[in-house]
Every structure is written in C-alpha cells, then in structure tokens.
Design a protein around this motif. Structure first.
Motif, PDB file in Angstrom:
ATOM      1  N   HIS A 240       0.820  -1.142  -0.184  1.00 23.79           N
ATOM      2  CA  HIS A 240      -0.014   0.062   0.123  1.00 23.79           C
ATOM      3  C   HIS A 240       0.893   1.353  -0.020  1.00 23.79           C
ATOM      4  O   HIS A 240       0.190   2.482  -0.561  1.00 23.79           O
ATOM      5  N   ASN A 241       1.980   1.363   0.738  1.00 24.33           N
ATOM      6  CA  ASN A 241       2.789   2.428   1.002  1.00 24.33           C
ATOM      7  C   ASN A 241       3.725   2.865  -0.520  1.00 24.33           C
ATOM      8  O   ASN A 241       4.774   3.254  -0.614  1.00 24.33           O
ATOM      9  N   ALA A 242       2.975   2.850  -1.531  1.00 25.61           N
ATOM     10  CA  ALA A 242       3.657   3.438  -2.968  1.00 25.61           C
ATOM     11  C   ALA A 242       4.023   4.684  -2.859  1.00 25.61           C
ATOM     12  O   ALA A 242       4.969   5.231  -3.712  1.00 25.61           O
ATOM     13  N   TRP A 243       3.583   5.664  -1.857  1.00 32.58           N
ATOM     14  CA  TRP A 243       4.043   6.879  -1.832  1.00 32.58           C
ATOM     15  C   TRP A 243       5.372   7.052  -1.479  1.00 32.58           C
ATOM     16  O   TRP A 243       5.876   8.092  -1.982  1.00 32.58           O
ATOM     17  N   ASP A 244       5.881   6.038  -0.742  1.00 30.74           N
ATOM     18  CA  ASP A 244       7.432   6.000  -0.492  1.00 30.74           C
ATOM     19  C   ASP A 244       8.298   6.306  -1.904  1.00 30.74           C
ATOM     20  O   ASP A 244       9.134   6.793  -1.922  1.00 30.74           O
ATOM     21  N   LYS A 245       7.818   5.577  -2.835  1.00 35.22           N
ATOM     22  CA  LYS A 245       8.502   5.455  -4.080  1.00 35.22           C
ATOM     23  C   LYS A 245       7.986   6.647  -4.915  1.00 35.22           C
ATOM     24  O   LYS A 245       8.936   7.081  -5.576  1.00 35.22           O
ATOM     25  N   ALA A 246       6.871   6.929  -5.104  1.00 37.02           N
ATOM     26  CA  ALA A 246       6.327   7.997  -5.721  1.00 37.02           C
ATOM     27  C   ALA A 246       6.813   9.270  -5.455  1.00 37.02           C
ATOM     28  O   ALA A 246       7.518   9.946  -6.439  1.00 37.02           O
ATOM     29  N   TYR A 247       6.639   9.878  -4.425  1.00 41.69           N
ATOM     30  CA  TYR A 247       7.153  10.960  -3.931  1.00 41.69           C
ATOM     31  C   TYR A 247       8.627  11.197  -3.736  1.00 41.69           C
ATOM     32  O   TYR A 247       9.377  12.283  -3.833  1.00 41.69           O
ATOM     33  N   GLY A 248       9.477  10.184  -4.003  1.00 40.68           N
ATOM     34  CA  GLY A 248      10.848  10.231  -4.072  1.00 40.68           C
ATOM     35  C   GLY A 248      11.162  10.386  -5.234  1.00 40.68           C
ATOM     36  O   GLY A 248      12.578  10.246  -5.318  1.00 40.68           O
ATOM     37  N   LEU A 249      10.621  10.334  -6.459  1.00 34.51           N
ATOM     38  CA  LEU A 249      11.130  10.145  -7.486  1.00 34.51           C
ATOM     39  C   LEU A 249      11.506  11.780  -7.976  1.00 34.51           C
ATOM     40  O   LEU A 249      10.844  12.763  -7.969  1.00 34.51           O
ATOM     41  N   PRO A 250      12.918  11.894  -8.144  1.00 33.69           N
ATOM     42  CA  PRO A 250      13.192  13.287  -8.818  1.00 33.69           C
ATOM     43  C   PRO A 250      12.327  13.751  -9.966  1.00 33.69           C
ATOM     44  O   PRO A 250      12.114  14.992 -10.132  1.00 33.69           O
ATOM     45  N   GLU A 251      11.741  12.818 -10.782  1.00 31.51           N
ATOM     46  CA  GLU A 251      11.059  13.495 -11.973  1.00 31.51           C
ATOM     47  C   GLU A 251       9.705  14.023 -11.805  1.00 31.51           C
ATOM     48  O   GLU A 251       9.228  14.812 -12.119  1.00 31.51           O
ATOM     49  N   LEU A 252       9.087  13.487 -10.477  1.00 29.44           N
ATOM     50  CA  LEU A 252       7.795  14.037 -10.149  1.00 29.44           C
ATOM     51  C   LEU A 252       7.653  15.514 -10.270  1.00 29.44           C
ATOM     52  O   LEU A 252       6.733  15.995 -10.685  1.00 29.44           O
ATOM     53  N   PRO A 253       8.485  16.319  -9.291  1.00 30.86           N
ATOM     54  CA  PRO A 253       8.249  17.674  -9.373  1.00 30.86           C
ATOM     55  C   PRO A 253       8.437  18.213 -10.397  1.00 30.86           C
ATOM     56  O   PRO A 253       7.880  19.390 -10.767  1.00 30.86           O
ATOM     57  N   LYS A 254       9.405  17.780 -11.169  1.00 28.08           N
ATOM     58  CA  LYS A 254       9.567  18.530 -12.625  1.00 28.08           C
ATOM     59  C   LYS A 254       8.460  18.333 -13.647  1.00 28.08           C
ATOM     60  O   LYS A 254       8.172  19.258 -14.366  1.00 28.08           O
ATOM     61  N   TRP A 255       7.635  17.046 -13.226  1.00 29.90           N
ATOM     62  CA  TRP A 255       6.575  16.725 -14.268  1.00 29.90           C
ATOM     63  C   TRP A 255       5.394  17.670 -13.857  1.00 29.90           C
ATOM     64  O   TRP A 255       4.972  18.181 -14.716  1.00 29.90           O
ATOM     65  N   LEU A 256       5.461  17.878 -12.801  1.00 30.95           N
ATOM     66  CA  LEU A 256       4.327  18.753 -12.356  1.00 30.95           C
ATOM     67  C   LEU A 256       4.551  20.418 -12.661  1.00 30.95           C
ATOM     68  O   LEU A 256       3.784  21.215 -13.265  1.00 30.95           O
ATOM     69  N   LEU A 257       5.779  20.965 -12.590  1.00 27.62           N
ATOM     70  CA  LEU A 257       6.270  22.399 -12.897  1.00 27.62           C
ATOM     71  C   LEU A 257       6.063  22.120 -14.341  1.00 27.62           C
ATOM     72  O   LEU A 257       6.110  23.561 -14.926  1.00 27.62           O
ATOM     73  N   ALA A 258       5.990  21.059 -15.295  1.00 27.44           N
ATOM     74  CA  ALA A 258       5.899  21.210 -16.690  1.00 27.44           C
ATOM     75  C   ALA A 258       4.621  21.524 -17.205  1.00 27.44           C
ATOM     76  O   ALA A 258       4.431  21.757 -18.392  1.00 27.44           O
TER      77      ALA A 258
END
Length: 372
Positions: A240-258
């Motif tokens: 269930h704790n996929a959030w540890d992997k998801a929010y740890g991805l360096p690409e995620l904040p870059k994807w948001l800002l795009a």
C-alpha cells in the motif's frame, strides 16, 4: 539617559514607515512547516503549510494541495506532515520549490470525499494562495490512500481548478460504499470525462493489500479511452505504501512544473503504463571477486557490515543483525533485493586492496572502513 528629541522620534517613525512606503516588507516571513487555521462551515480546522526556503513576495509560487491518508486524521493539524509528500520534502527540500498546503481530516467518519471536507481543503488552499502569492496557473493536487480518493473527487467536483493530478494508492470505488463496484463499467468513465485533458500521473503498488491495484488500472483505462493525458506507474512488489516510491522520484516535481492550467486544453492525448521493477536486473559478474569483499566494516568503532561469501552469493549482516544478500549492480556496487535505494560500493586503495565501503542512499552517504 537624556530623553529623545522630537527630531529623533520623527526619525524613528520615518525608519519604521519607509519599508511600507517603498513596497518592502518590514516583517519576517518564516519558511518551513507552519501551523495554520482555517474556518469552514462554522468550524475552525488546524493544518499546516510548507513555505520553501527562498520564498519572497516578489513572484508567484507554484502550489500543491496535499491530501493525507486515513492514518493521519486528527484535529491537531500535525500528523498529516509525517508521511508521503511532506516526508519527501524533508529529505530533499531542494526538489520541491512549492507552497504545499496540508489540510487535515478530523477523526470519526470524515473522508476527503465528503463535500464539507473538500470545501475545507479548498478554503485552506485559497487562503494560503492569497497570503503567500500562490500561482493559480500552477496549482496541483495530490493525495495518498484516503487522499488518493480525494484527488479524483475534488477533480471531478471542481474541474479546471488544478494543472495536474497525482493520485497515489487511491481510486473511485470507496470502501465504505461497496455497492459502487456494481458501477465498475461506467463510474471510471464518468470521472475521466470530467477530468478531461488534465494531466494525471497514477501511482500504485502491484501488491497493494488495502486498495486493489484494479482501481488504478480501471482509472488508467478510462482516462486513456477518453483521450486524456495519463501515466500509470505500478511498483512491482510494493504494497500500500507506494507513496514512498512515488514522492521520492526526482522526476515528479519536474513533471508537475511542466504543466500549467492555461495550457491543459492544448495537450494531446497521451497514455503510458509502466511496471517499475522492484530492483534492477542483477549484473552477471565472476563471483570469485566476492572473496575480496568479505570482511568486517566499521564506522567510528561501530561494526556496520559483516560481509561474507556463501558459494556464488555475497551476504551482509547489518548492524541490526539482519542478513540479506547483496546483488551486483556492477563489479563494485551492490544493492539489496528489498527494492530500497541503498547502495554499497566497495572502494579500493592505490594498491588495489579493498579499504572500505561507501554507503549511500537517497538521503546521505558515509564511509565504512574495512578492519579485517
């Protein structure tokens, strides 16, 4: 002590007024995690907002509304900062130059899918957006578990509000309304049509034993079918704790800002489904090299690792006494089969002898000296 003259008093008053006259703030703005309150439906709620280091009032800042899971419910306004996105921010604040609004659902039967809870979350978002110069064109929505359900519900109830959505370990088939599964053929499509072209990045663990991965799969298929802009990353071997992997991805904040809200309608239909392996495929190396690595490694007098060869396997007993196999990423760097970010790199001296291990994970690195 002589009394201050009238001229002196006037000068002090002028110094106090000058910043306001020049448009400059004359008060200090704290950064980091700040305690906040918001009133909604006649009730006062406690929550927190994160202000990134370097914040100023001369520019507009991207904003994230983060919805926590069921384990973080409460009334103190603090527990929602312990896991998920807030935890990732504490580990790598440099990756997250966002205002992050973190409201909290009270104990009891409250959920993010309740209209009054959605209203409270948006009230907190509006309040902090106004006070801290948030950018409405770069406002994003994410949540985990209970909050993942809230992401879909808020996006459905308030379309064209968010520039991108990141539901983690969530879905649209609420556990407290099991009859919703009878609408499996139509319900995801209803959400997908409202979400439209808003970019969505779905994260889920393949072995989630709380929220079925089928929920994520159905939403991905519905968004894909409706011509949405959607990515679906499934983490193999994670529960269930996929959030540890998801929010740890360096690409995620870059994807948001795009992404910007004003550009949503110009986006083309895109769909991407990825099964992220638990760990890399181990490299094929000659196991005889393991003899060089066997030994005891210490840091400041404390034994951190005891490495031994067992046939064609390299094993390590940690400081806590756990024994795990080390899998080769290459001839010098090894990882654990648990899927953690930890890497152990064996370091040689100028003579070619192994002198220690460089330990590093997503947060830091340190050197363990070989003793014997």
């Amino acid at each position: 002590m002589q009394p201050i003259s009238r001229a002196g008093l006037f000068l002090c008053w002028l110094i106090f007024l000058l910043p306001a006259a020049w448009g400059l703030p004359h008060h200090h703005i704290d950064t980091g995690f700040l305690n906040r309150t918001v009133a909604a439906n006649g009730t006062l709620y406690h929550y927190q907002v994160y202000i990134p280091e370097g914040w100023n009032d001369h520019e507009d800042w991207p904003v994230i509304l983060f919805l926590h899971g069921s384990g973080e419910r409460g009334s103190e306004g603090m527990d929602e900062t312990q896991i998920g996105l807030p935890q990732a921010i504490r580990i790598h604040p440099d990756r997250w130059p966002f205002l992050v609004v973190m409201p909290q659902v009270p104990f009891g039967h409250h959920r993010w899918t309740d209209p009054d809870m959605m209203q409270m979350a948006l009230a907190a978002l509006d309040q902090d957006t106004k006070e801290f110069h948030g950018d409405r064109d770069r406002t994003y929505l994410t949540g985990l578990s209970l909050g993942g359900y809230g992401v879909y519900e808020l996006a459905r109830s308030h379309p064209h509000r968010f520039a991108a959505l990141v539901p983690v370990s969530g879905g649209v088939f609420w556990s407290y309304k099991p009859d919703r599964w009878k609408e499996a053929a139509t319900l995801p499509g209803e959400y997908a049509r409202t979400i439209g072209r808003t970019p969505v990045w779905i994260f889920h663990g393949s072995d989630d034993n709380v929220v079925q991965v089928k929920q994520a799969q159905l939403m991905y298929e519905a968004l894909k079918l409706s011509g949405g802009n959607v990515r679906f990353w499934q983490f193999a071997g994670w529960r269930h704790n996929a959030w540890d992997k998801a929010y740890g991805l360096p690409e995620l904040p870059k994807w948001l800002l795009a992404h910007r809200l004003s550009s949503t309608q110009k986006l083309q239909p895109i769909s991407e489904e990825v099964l992220v392996p638990l760990h890399p495929v181990p490299a094929r190396i000659n196991p005889d090299i393991y003899d060089d690595y066997a030994g005891i490694y210490e840091s400041e007098g404390t034994v951190e690792a005891t490495v031994q060869r067992q046939g064609d396997r390299l094993m390590n007993r940690s400081r806590a006494g756990d024994v795990l196999e080390l899998l080769p990423e290459n001839t010098t760097t090894f990882f654990y089969p648990t899927g953690s970010a930890t890497r152990l790199t064996f370091v040689r001296d100028e003579h070619g002898d192994v002198k220690g291990i460089l330990y590093h994970d997503d947060r830091h690195e340190e050197f363990w000296e070989r003793k014997r």
